[in-house]
Design an enzyme around this catalytic site. Structure first.
Site, PDB file in Angstrom:
ATOM      1  CE  LYS A  71      34.883  36.271 -82.810  1.00 28.49           C
ATOM      2  NZ  LYS A  71      33.677  36.888 -82.201  1.00 28.49           N
ATOM      3  CG  HIS A 103      33.494  35.320 -87.574  1.00 27.83           C
ATOM      4  ND1 HIS A 103      32.577  36.302 -87.341  1.00 27.83           N
ATOM      5  CD2 HIS A 103      33.176  34.338 -86.691  1.00 27.83           C
ATOM      6  CE1 HIS A 103      31.759  35.935 -86.364  1.00 27.83           C
ATOM      7  NE2 HIS A 103      32.099  34.753 -85.966  1.00 27.83           N
TER       8      HIS A 103
HETATM    9  P1  NAD Z   1      27.049  30.518 -74.751  1.00 22.07           P
HETATM   10  O1  NAD Z   1      27.630  29.155 -74.803  1.00 22.07           O
HETATM   11  O2  NAD Z   1      27.770  31.609 -74.060  1.00 22.07           O
HETATM   12  O3  NAD Z   1      25.588  30.340 -74.131  1.00 22.07           O
HETATM   13  C1  NAD Z   1      24.681  31.400 -74.115  1.00 22.07           C
HETATM   14  C2  NAD Z   1      23.320  30.870 -73.649  1.00 22.07           C
HETATM   15  O4  NAD Z   1      23.407  30.440 -72.303  1.00 22.07           O
HETATM   16  C3  NAD Z   1      22.260  31.951 -73.707  1.00 22.07           C
HETATM   17  O5  NAD Z   1      21.030  31.358 -74.089  1.00 22.07           O
HETATM   18  C4  NAD Z   1      22.194  32.437 -72.264  1.00 22.07           C
HETATM   19  O6  NAD Z   1      20.925  32.922 -71.955  1.00 22.07           O
HETATM   20  C5  NAD Z   1      22.507  31.185 -71.486  1.00 22.07           C
HETATM   21  N1  NAD Z   1      23.223  31.487 -70.227  1.00 22.07           N
HETATM   22  C6  NAD Z   1      24.321  32.256 -70.073  1.00 22.07           C
HETATM   23  N2  NAD Z   1      24.717  32.268 -68.796  1.00 22.07           N
HETATM   24  C7  NAD Z   1      23.856  31.486 -68.118  1.00 22.07           C
HETATM   25  C8  NAD Z   1      23.761  31.095 -66.764  1.00 22.07           C
HETATM   26  N3  NAD Z   1      24.631  31.528 -65.858  1.00 22.07           N
HETATM   27  N4  NAD Z   1      22.736  30.269 -66.403  1.00 22.07           N
HETATM   28  C9  NAD Z   1      21.855  29.822 -67.326  1.00 22.07           C
HETATM   29  N5  NAD Z   1      21.890  30.159 -68.631  1.00 22.07           N
HETATM   30  C10 NAD Z   1      22.885  30.977 -69.020  1.00 22.07           C
HETATM   31  O7  NAD Z   1      26.643  30.938 -76.250  1.00 22.07           O
HETATM   32  P2  NAD Z   1      27.212  31.789 -77.452  1.00 22.07           P
HETATM   33  O8  NAD Z   1      26.758  33.176 -77.366  1.00 22.07           O
HETATM   34  O9  NAD Z   1      26.904  31.002 -78.677  1.00 22.07           O
HETATM   35  O10 NAD Z   1      28.813  31.775 -77.256  1.00 22.07           O
HETATM   36  C11 NAD Z   1      29.496  32.741 -76.479  1.00 22.07           C
HETATM   37  C12 NAD Z   1      30.247  33.722 -77.348  1.00 22.07           C
HETATM   38  O11 NAD Z   1      31.149  33.045 -78.212  1.00 22.07           O
HETATM   39  C13 NAD Z   1      29.366  34.518 -78.326  1.00 22.07           C
HETATM   40  O12 NAD Z   1      28.600  35.523 -77.682  1.00 22.07           O
HETATM   41  C14 NAD Z   1      30.384  35.019 -79.283  1.00 22.07           C
HETATM   42  O13 NAD Z   1      31.080  36.134 -78.751  1.00 22.07           O
HETATM   43  C15 NAD Z   1      31.300  33.798 -79.409  1.00 22.07           C
HETATM   44  N6  NAD Z   1      30.945  32.928 -80.565  1.00 22.07           N
HETATM   45  C16 NAD Z   1      31.840  32.872 -81.587  1.00 22.07           C
HETATM   46  C17 NAD Z   1      31.585  32.051 -82.683  1.00 22.07           C
HETATM   47  C18 NAD Z   1      32.593  31.978 -83.794  1.00 22.07           C
HETATM   48  O14 NAD Z   1      32.289  31.414 -84.851  1.00 22.07           O
HETATM   49  N7  NAD Z   1      33.772  32.519 -83.597  1.00 22.07           N
HETATM   50  C19 NAD Z   1      30.413  31.272 -82.745  1.00 22.07           C
HETATM   51  C20 NAD Z   1      29.524  31.357 -81.676  1.00 22.07           C
HETATM   52  C21 NAD Z   1      29.807  32.175 -80.593  1.00 22.07           C
END
Ligand code: NAD
Length: 263
Positions: A71, A103
Site C-alpha cells: 500500500k 492505504h
Molecule cells: P488481527 O485482527 O489479525 O489480530 C491480531 C491479534 O490477534 C494479535 O494480537 C495476535 O497475537 C492475535 N492472534 C492472532 N491469531 C490468533 C489466534 N489464533 N489465537 C489467539 N490470538 C491470535 O490484527 P491486525 O494485524 O490489526 O489485522 C490483520 C492485518 O490487516 C494486518 O496485519 C495488516 O496486514 C492489515 N491491516 C490493514 C489496515 C489498513 O488500514 N489497511 C489496518 C490494520 C490492519
C-alpha cells in the site's frame, strides 16, 4: 481463491504483517509460507516490505506462487505517487506487485489512483484497489477511475461486520477485504462467551470461528500472528462449517462501530 473484477485470482486467506517488527518479519513470513499461506499483506507504513521480499526469495517459491499486496499513502501528486510505487517495487525487490492499494484517503487521492493505473497498464501492478475508502471518497474514485478498483480493504470483524458496506461494494464489483479480522484482539474477543460456545461446539478455536465466519461471506482475510502455531491455526479453517444459528449469534455481536479509539 477469489476472482477479482479483472480476472486476477487472490488467495482468500493471507498473512498480514502490520506491527511485525522488521527484525522478525522474514522468519514470520517464512513460517506463514511453510504453513501454506500464498498471500502476504504489507504496506510502506509497516516498514517491513524489504523483509517480506527477502522471505519470498528465501522461500524458494516462484514469484507467481505468492500473491503480494502492498500500500502507498499520502501521495501529494501523480508524480509523487509514481515514486512511491517505484520505491515499493524496489524495496520488495520484485518485477511486479499483485495488488497495490491506497492505504487510506489522504493526500491527492486521484493523483495516487492515476499513478496506480499507469503502473497497472505497464504490467507492474496486477490489480489495484483501495483501503479505508467509504462514501464520498469512494464515490470520487469510482467516478474518475478508468480501471475500476478491485478491492476495498476495511475494518471488518464480528463487532463491525460491514454487511451493508459489502453490499455497496459488490454493486461495483469490488471485493471486501477485511483488515483486523480478529479485531486485533480488542474487546476481549478471544474470550467472548458467544464465540467461545460456538468454538467449543465445533472443536475449533475462537480465532478459527471468526475467520470461518468471514471466509463463508466471501471476504478476503489477512490475520496476523507472530506465533507459529497460531499462524497454522488461522489457515486451518476449511474443515468445518457454521450453521444458521452460529451465524445469527455471531451477527448479534455486530455494533457497526469501530473497535479502535482513533476510528
Ligand atoms: P488481527 O485482527 O489479525 O489480530 C491480531 C491479534 O490477534 C494479535 O494480537 C495476535 O497475537 C492475535 N492472534 C492472532 N491469531 C490468533 C489466534 N489464533 N489465537 C489467539 N490470538 C491470535 O490484527 P491486525 O494485524 O490489526 O489485522 C490483520 C492485518 O490487516 C494486518 O496485519 C495488516 O496486514 C492489515 N491491516 C490493514 C489496515 C489498513 O488500514 N489497511 C489496518 C490494520 C490492519
Amino acid at each position: 481463491m477469489i476472482k477479482l473484477n479483472n480476472g486476477v485470482e487472490i488467495p482468500q486467506i493471507g498473512y498480514g504483517v502490520y506491527q511485525i517488527p522488521p527484525e522478525i518479519t522474514k522468519e514470520c513470513v517464512l513460517n506463514a509460507l511453510r504453513a501454506g499461506y500464498r498471500h502476504i499483506d504489507t504496506a510502506y507504513a509497516y516498514r517491513n516490505e524489504k523483509q517480506v521480499g527477502e522471505a519470498l526469495k528465501e522461500s524458494g517459491l516462484k514469484r507467481e506462487e505468492v500473491f503480494i499486496t502492498t500500500k502507498i499513502y499520502n501521495g501529494q501528486s501523480f508524480l509523487d505517487a509514481c515514486e512511491k510505487i517505484e520505491l515499493a517495487l524496489k524495496t520488495l525487490a520484485v518485477d511486479y506487485i499483485d495488488l497495490m492499494l491506497i492505504h487510506w484517503p489522504e493526500g491527492d487521492n486521484l493523483g495516487m489512483y492515476r499513478a496506480m493505473e499507469k503502473y497497472y497498464r505497464e504490467g507492474k501492478l496486477r490489480a489495484i484497489g483501495l483501503s479505508n475508502f467509504y462514501d464520498d471518497e469512494l464515490d470520487n474514485i469510482l467516478k474518475h477511475a478508468e480501471i475500476p478498483p478491485a478491492v476495498d480493504q476495511i475494518e471488518t470483524h464480528p463487532f463491525r461486520n460491514q454487511k451493508e458496506m459489502q453490499k455497496i461494494l459488490s454493486t461495483h464489483q469490488i471485493v471486501l477485504e477485511s483488515w483486523s479480522p480478529l479485531a486485533a484482539g480488542r474487546n476481549n474477543i478471544f474470550n467472548n462467551p458467544t464465540l467461545s460456545n460456538i468454538a467449543r461446539k465445533h472443536k475449533k478455536s475462537v480465532a478459527q470461528v471468526i475467520l470461518r465466519y468471514l471466509y463463508e461471506r466471501d471476504i478476503i482475510i489477512i490475520p496476523r500472528s507472530k506465533n507459529e502455531n497460531r499462524i497454522k491455526e488461522n489457515i486451518d479453517i476449511l474443515d468445518f462449517a457454521l450453521d444458521k444459528k452460529d451465524i445469527e449469534e455471531i451477527e448479534s455481536l455486530n455494533t457497526d462501530k469501530t473497535v479502535f479509539p482513533w476510528g
